[in-house]
Design a protein around this motif. Sequence first.
Motif, PDB file in Angstrom:
ATOM      1  N   GLY A 308       0.820  -1.204   0.000  1.00  0.00           N
ATOM      2  CA  GLY A 308       0.000   0.000   0.000  1.00  0.00           C
ATOM      3  C   GLY A 308       0.853   1.252   0.000  1.00  0.00           C
ATOM      4  O   GLY A 308       2.076   1.197   0.172  1.00  0.00           O
ATOM      5  N   THR A 309       0.192   2.389  -0.195  1.00  0.00           N
ATOM      6  CA  THR A 309       0.918   3.659  -0.277  1.00  0.00           C
ATOM      7  C   THR A 309       0.735   4.533   0.955  1.00  0.00           C
ATOM      8  O   THR A 309       1.484   5.486   1.150  1.00  0.00           O
ATOM      9  N   ARG A 310      -0.255   4.223   1.794  1.00  0.00           N
ATOM     10  CA  ARG A 310      -0.490   5.050   2.978  1.00  0.00           C
ATOM     11  C   ARG A 310      -1.211   4.229   4.040  1.00  0.00           C
ATOM     12  O   ARG A 310      -1.849   3.212   3.747  1.00  0.00           O
ATOM     13  N   GLN A 313      -5.068   2.618   3.936  1.00  0.00           N
ATOM     14  CA  GLN A 313      -5.547   2.464   2.556  1.00  0.00           C
ATOM     15  C   GLN A 313      -6.371   1.182   2.445  1.00  0.00           C
ATOM     16  O   GLN A 313      -5.999   0.135   2.974  1.00  0.00           O
ATOM     17  N   ARG A 315      -8.214  -1.791   0.110  1.00  0.00           N
ATOM     18  CA  ARG A 315      -8.115  -2.460  -1.195  1.00  0.00           C
ATOM     19  C   ARG A 315      -9.124  -3.611  -1.232  1.00  0.00           C
ATOM     20  O   ARG A 315      -9.238  -4.387  -0.274  1.00  0.00           O
ATOM     21  N   GLN A 327      -7.066  -3.686   4.552  1.00  0.00           N
ATOM     22  CA  GLN A 327      -6.528  -2.371   4.910  1.00  0.00           C
ATOM     23  C   GLN A 327      -5.019  -2.478   5.104  1.00  0.00           C
ATOM     24  O   GLN A 327      -4.533  -3.429   5.716  1.00  0.00           O
ATOM     25  N   TRP A 328      -4.285  -1.480   4.609  1.00  0.00           N
ATOM     26  CA  TRP A 328      -2.831  -1.506   4.669  1.00  0.00           C
ATOM     27  C   TRP A 328      -2.337  -0.964   6.005  1.00  0.00           C
ATOM     28  O   TRP A 328      -2.765   0.089   6.459  1.00  0.00           O
TER      29      TRP A 328
END
Length: 746
Positions: A308-310, A313, A315, A327-328
């Motif tokens: 993930g990027t944050r 996040q 998905r 969730q990341w």
Amino acid sequence: MASGSCRYRLSCSLSGHELDVRGLVCCLYPPGAFVSVSRDRTTRLWVPDSHCFLPSNSLFPFLGGNDHNICIFSLESPAPLYVLKGHKNTVCSLSSGKFGTLLSGSWDTTAKVWLNDKCMMTLQGHTAAVWAVKILPEQGLMLTGSADKTIKLWKAGRCERTFSGHEDCVRGLAILSETEFLSCANDASIRRWQITGECLEVFYGHTNYIYSISVFPNCKDFVTTAEDRSLRIWKHGECAQTIRLPAQSICDGIIRVFTESEDRTASAEEIKAFERELSQATIDSKTGDLGDINAEQLPGREHLNEPGTREGQTRLIRDGEKVEAYQWSVNERRWIKIGDVVGSSGASQQTSGRVLYEGKEFDYVFSIDVNEGGPSYKLPYNITDDPWLAAYNFLQKNDLNPMFLDQVAKFIIDNTKGQMLGLGSTSFSDPFTGGGRYVPGSSSGSSNTLPAADPFTGGGRYVPGSASMGTTMAGVDPFTGNSAYQSAASKTVNIYFPKKEAVTFDQELNGTASEEKKLTEDDLVLLEKILSLICNNSPEKPTAQQLQILWKAVNWPEDIVFPALDILRLSIKHPSVNENFCNEKEGARFSSHLVSLLNPRGKPANQLLALRTFCNCFVGQAGQKLMMSQRESLLSHAIELKSGSNKNIHIALATLTLNYSVCFHKDHNIEGKAQCLSVISTVLEVVQDLEATFRLLVALGTLISDDSNAVQLAKSLGVDSQIKKYASVSEPAKVSECCRLILNLL
């Protein structure tokens, strides 16, 4: 939880409540402990490392909201120490302040200020349920948030400002400083406000109703919880962490504690169990929390190989016929499953067997007949919906009486055989909050529940007798509140209060009517006789005819009535005139007419003479009784004149308050004293004339003399800080002398 740079992780899960937990509040003792309240009608005190702990010598509030009352309990007895009665519907929010004050909000659209076991003030102005209340650090300032989408700032019982900006019901308030606060609402936004009225910032992140907001100690970071099953940590104005929860609206009866400290983090087994519980939850795609979902276009499980990027996040991936949400976690560098998405198969109406209504598919579309012979209404429903929320939305959409809520919800349950996807019976949503569902017969709540009303409860804890926590002034006796012992030579003699008699205006007649509006010669003769009787202190009584002509003159047009008011102002002190106009039969009409002359847009001469007439009414028994019966309305109208620049009107307003104070000093009516204290505090902020100031000070001293409750209330309103500046007034000396005497009492 303390705000820092680390991520929050589960510390422990506390089981004990049988139904959803509706509020948490930290307590002073034992250190680190907190109190929880639940819809199971119990309150529990939790202590670190001891789980639920019930000390035998503690006092704490129990919120009995649905019965319209506030009950204060001791754990030593099942009977309440106090039952605070006054609200007309469910009490849904509380906030405690200094000197033992308590602020409560209710579905009845009002907030109330309490001192010990007495209601001091009722704050009226909202048009819907008051869901959030807070007492600001600056004494006398209070905030209320309402389902009418507004927030109001109150000072000394009066609305000073209304904050507009939220697009839906305001659900929570949190204090940042003496000049700033936060609010959250059903519009999924958080706003930062200045008490001067400006909205400084708007925060977005949640995707559904935000129920509560709380500020971390010693900083401006805060935490929120919402209907989107998330708890969010906000730092420096940004959402720094999102913690998903396995129960929508936190309605599984479990309290979950999260921590930044690695030493207090739960064991690996406990965290794994929490994640397993989270992964087994269901997420309804129709809530919009995850955006628009087309299952056929979602990637497969291989999509989880990409980081993930944050933080937080989300998905979605497709696993066969299922759609799963992940969730990341930045801290753990992995995707954590937060639930299965339901209602996202993309099946057609023909293949799914569902019913199309207004362009959407539903499991059921019922026809509801509300009135016999009346139109039928369509009620669409999916088995993933909550029956009470569906019933509530149905009533709102069709503008139907909310009293049908239970009946419609029961109809849905009976006709769907209670089908429900999710976590079981405890995950039903409340129609007003999305929390645990309301069960008919499970509470004593009234059936005439207000639209958009909320059984959500919480707020600061109220401790009876906590008034003694205020700071003691130097030189003040801690037991009596009086000044410390002084030698006879230096002792200040109080010649100002308590006042024993009413103050009157005795000036001569100062005006005449215009020629075209004059009474007949005979009428004028009769008026002259009345005036002569009054001015000469004649034992002769005015005749009924004379009094009739006086009343006729008092009803002249506003432009020319002031001479007649001047005669009335003098005449009303005469016992027979006082009795004639102020008796039970005529008093309401007499008072109502004079109150109409207090219109802020009216003529200052009429305002002044009407106020002086009210002041002079107090000299007669009938007049005093009338003034006391009309007190709330009269003072509410009179105080509107505070903003003018006419010093004589300010003196008359101060005198009216003083005369009420004289009466309340005799009978110790605490609610009446509260209104007078509110008027004094409000007028002191704008008045410039020192004679008016002096009379207000004498009124204040009269109110608080020999009454510890009134002293506590005055301190809670911040009156002591208001009047300190008058202690240095050199001329007239009576102002500073009176001020210092009052400060000694406070």
